[in-house]
Design a protein around this motif. Structure first.
Motif, PDB file in Angstrom:
ATOM      1  N   VAL A 273      46.662  49.654  31.691  1.00  0.00           N
ATOM      2  CA  VAL A 273      46.362  48.235  31.895  1.00  0.00           C
ATOM      3  C   VAL A 273      45.854  47.987  33.309  1.00  0.00           C
ATOM      4  O   VAL A 273      44.863  47.255  33.501  1.00  0.00           O
ATOM      5  CB  VAL A 273      47.605  47.375  31.603  1.00  0.00           C
ATOM      6  CG1 VAL A 273      47.344  45.910  31.937  1.00  0.00           C
ATOM      7  CG2 VAL A 273      48.003  47.515  30.140  1.00  0.00           C
ATOM      8  N   ALA A 274      46.500  48.578  34.294  1.00  0.00           N
ATOM      9  CA  ALA A 274      46.076  48.373  35.682  1.00  0.00           C
ATOM     10  C   ALA A 274      44.665  48.899  35.903  1.00  0.00           C
ATOM     11  O   ALA A 274      43.824  48.236  36.535  1.00  0.00           O
ATOM     12  CB  ALA A 274      47.059  49.071  36.631  1.00  0.00           C
TER      13      ALA A 274
ATOM     14  N   TYR B 114      42.010  46.619  34.158  1.00  0.00           N
ATOM     15  CA  TYR B 114      41.748  45.371  34.875  1.00  0.00           C
ATOM     16  C   TYR B 114      40.883  45.635  36.104  1.00  0.00           C
ATOM     17  O   TYR B 114      39.915  44.901  36.361  1.00  0.00           O
ATOM     18  CB  TYR B 114      43.052  44.703  35.295  1.00  0.00           C
ATOM     19  CG  TYR B 114      42.831  43.378  35.993  1.00  0.00           C
ATOM     20  CD1 TYR B 114      42.848  42.187  35.269  1.00  0.00           C
ATOM     21  CD2 TYR B 114      42.590  43.312  37.365  1.00  0.00           C
ATOM     22  CE1 TYR B 114      42.625  40.969  35.897  1.00  0.00           C
ATOM     23  CE2 TYR B 114      42.353  42.098  38.001  1.00  0.00           C
ATOM     24  CZ  TYR B 114      42.380  40.934  37.266  1.00  0.00           C
ATOM     25  OH  TYR B 114      42.157  39.733  37.897  1.00  0.00           O
TER      26      TYR B 114
ATOM     27  N   VAL C 295      45.382  43.360  42.378  1.00  0.00           N
ATOM     28  CA  VAL C 295      45.693  42.460  41.264  1.00  0.00           C
ATOM     29  C   VAL C 295      45.862  43.274  39.978  1.00  0.00           C
ATOM     30  O   VAL C 295      46.753  43.005  39.164  1.00  0.00           O
ATOM     31  CB  VAL C 295      44.585  41.404  41.096  1.00  0.00           C
ATOM     32  CG1 VAL C 295      44.843  40.558  39.844  1.00  0.00           C
ATOM     33  CG2 VAL C 295      44.516  40.508  42.321  1.00  0.00           C
ATOM     34  N   GLY C 296      44.999  44.294  39.790  1.00  0.00           N
ATOM     35  CA  GLY C 296      45.128  45.159  38.623  1.00  0.00           C
ATOM     36  C   GLY C 296      46.486  45.833  38.560  1.00  0.00           C
ATOM     37  O   GLY C 296      47.079  45.960  37.474  1.00  0.00           O
TER      38      GLY C 296
ATOM     39  N   VAL D   8      48.998  43.307  37.334  1.00  0.00           N
ATOM     40  CA  VAL D   8      48.831  43.056  35.904  1.00  0.00           C
ATOM     41  C   VAL D   8      49.413  44.212  35.091  1.00  0.00           C
ATOM     42  O   VAL D   8      50.095  44.008  34.079  1.00  0.00           O
ATOM     43  CB  VAL D   8      47.340  42.852  35.564  1.00  0.00           C
ATOM     44  CG1 VAL D   8      47.137  42.782  34.053  1.00  0.00           C
ATOM     45  CG2 VAL D   8      46.822  41.580  36.221  1.00  0.00           C
TER      46      VAL D   8
ATOM     47  N   LEU E 205      53.168  44.058  35.104  1.00  0.00           N
ATOM     48  CA  LEU E 205      53.648  43.016  34.192  1.00  0.00           C
ATOM     49  C   LEU E 205      53.619  43.508  32.745  1.00  0.00           C
ATOM     50  O   LEU E 205      54.572  43.298  31.983  1.00  0.00           O
ATOM     51  CB  LEU E 205      52.798  41.759  34.340  1.00  0.00           C
ATOM     52  CG  LEU E 205      53.161  40.570  33.439  1.00  0.00           C
ATOM     53  CD1 LEU E 205      54.576  40.088  33.737  1.00  0.00           C
ATOM     54  CD2 LEU E 205      52.163  39.432  33.635  1.00  0.00           C
ATOM     55  N   ALA E 206      52.529  44.189  32.362  1.00  0.00           N
ATOM     56  CA  ALA E 206      52.430  44.728  30.998  1.00  0.00           C
ATOM     57  C   ALA E 206      53.516  45.767  30.743  1.00  0.00           C
ATOM     58  O   ALA E 206      54.126  45.804  29.672  1.00  0.00           O
ATOM     59  CB  ALA E 206      51.049  45.337  30.776  1.00  0.00           C
TER      60      ALA E 206
ATOM     61  N   SER F 106      41.952  47.826  25.877  1.00  0.00           N
ATOM     62  CA  SER F 106      41.554  48.468  27.132  1.00  0.00           C
ATOM     63  C   SER F 106      40.307  49.326  26.944  1.00  0.00           C
ATOM     64  O   SER F 106      39.392  49.311  27.776  1.00  0.00           O
ATOM     65  CB  SER F 106      42.710  49.322  27.671  1.00  0.00           C
ATOM     66  OG  SER F 106      43.835  48.521  27.966  1.00  0.00           O
TER      67      SER F 106
END
Length: 400
Positions: free
Chosen positions: A173-174, A177, A316-317, A320, A323-324, A364
């Motif tokens: 996810v990181a 993003y 920011v990635g 994120v 968080l996922a 993704s």
């Protein structure tokens, strides 16, 4: 046969080491996929195919769950569990009581791990570098902590594998993003080697942090004062970091950069460091949460901040991705609470984490490469079935 407990650190190391195996795609092919990304690609190209691939994924996941459960229930593994610490009669009864529950838990988490690896975004590793096992710092630390503190002891592989699955999702996810954000900002032409060096610095610092924490715990257990333990922590942490720093840094190879489009390489490496940063943040939070010490929290924060390049999309990635990963861990804990050896259907129902991970991987892959959701589901199913007819090829493709 070695005791089961002593296999756990090895289990953790193998998971990390397998992650550096050669990809089924060459480095140039991976960057070509990034370079020729179609921004107009549809997430769902054919609803009927999506239904078919989604149903196939659900069926193959349930079958895999049963496969791993059957392996866990085999007499050889049960014997290994029983020989963990030569249990007494009472402990033998407890082992029999928890045996089914343990196998349900282990089968569920391995199924989730398999799905996470089979469908993850794999723009990295960019090259087969000796330091890449450092990309999973949290798994190594969880392996150590569960080996020393987990009770009952035979739940150790469940905890370690669950955290490894969480790290795989966090990295995916990181990285997704960061790659998508940089692509939209048209910053893919930045110097790619800066990301590689930054990632190496970050991971070597985290390795020092983990070694220091282990030394700190050992010192306290040995009767030393907190001040002495902190001193040992600082020395061992810095020494470890310097050892890594003085080791050969083989990623700087200008020939590779000349042969590959710099923009695609920068995107892939930005995704890699965003994933490593997110995994390192998760490991740091886990380590600091175990102890309320401002010194540790300050050092951990400084380690992360000082090693990361100031690229907003990467930072920011990482958040994120973190968080996922938190959501996935929450799903796994919910799954754990719902398992019941007396009700088979109740155990199959909570396979939600595996299917949620498949959806995350599918989205993704769409954002990074332009693959449709049905393509990702179909590829995940194909890799799951490989273990039944081509085990070696299955391992090769799963850990590419």
């Amino acid at each position: 046969m070695k005791t089961f407990g002593r296999l756990i650190p090895l289990f953790s190391c193998l998971l990390s080491l397998c992650s550096v195996a050669h990809s089924s795609l060459t480095r140039e092919e991976q960057f070509n996929l990034l370079s020729h990304y179609n921004n107009n690609a549809s997430l769902v190209e054919d609803s009927l195919k999506l239904f078919s691939s989604g149903s196939g994924l659900a069926v193959s996941t349930v079958i895999s769950y049963g496969f791993w459960y059957s392996l866990c229930r085999s007499p050889e593994l049960v014997s290994a569990l029983a020989s963990r610490s030569d249990p007494s009669g009472t402990e033998q009864n407890e082992l029999q009581k928890f045996k089914s529950l343990f196998c349900y838990q282990l089968a569920a988490v391995i199924t989730s791990t398999e799905v996470a690896l089979a469908g993850r975004v794999s723009a990295w590793p960019l090259a087969l570098d000796w330091w890449q096992p450092l990309r999973f710092p949290g798994t190594a630390y969880v392996g150590y902590k569960t080996y020393t503190t987990c009770n009952p002891p035979f739940l150790m592989p469940v905890v370690t594998a669950a955290y490894f699955t969480h790290e795989v999702v966090v990295r995916t996810v990181a990285g997704t993003y960061a790659i998508q954000a940089l692509r939209q900002q048209d910053r893919g032409t930045s110097q790619p080697l800066d990301y590689v060096r930054s990632e190496y610095t970050l991971l070597s610092s985290m390795a020092g942090l983990m070694v220091g924490v282990v030394v700190y715990d050992a010192m306290l257990a040995g009767g030393f004062t907190t001040a002495q333990a902190i001193g040992a922590y600082l020395i061992s942490s810095e020494l470890t970091k310097r050892i890594f720093t003085r080791s050969s840094f083989s990623t700087l190879n200008s020939d590779d950069t000349d042969r590959i489009e710099a923009g695609a390489e920068a995107l892939a490496e930005a995704g890699a460091i965003a994933g490593s940063l997110a995994a390192a943040m998760a490991a740091a939070i886990m380590m600091s949460a175990e102890r309320s010490n401002l010194i540790f929290e300050g050092i951990t924060l400084f380690t992360l901040v000082s090693a990361v390049p100031i690229v907003p999309e990467v930072c920011v990635g990482a958040f994120v991705g973190l968080l996922a990963g938190t959501q996935i861990i929450g799903l796994m804990m919910l799954q754990h609470s719902q398992l019941d050896p007396k009700h088979l259907l109740k155990n199959i129902a909570p396979l939600g984490p595996a299917l949620a991970i498949a959806a995350i991987n599918g989205f993704s892959n769409h954002r990074v490469y332009g693959y449709s959701l049905e393509e990702s589901f179909t590829e995940t199913v194909r890799k799951q079935w490989k273990k039944f007819h081509a085990p070696l090829d299955y391992l090769y493709t799963l850990f590419n």
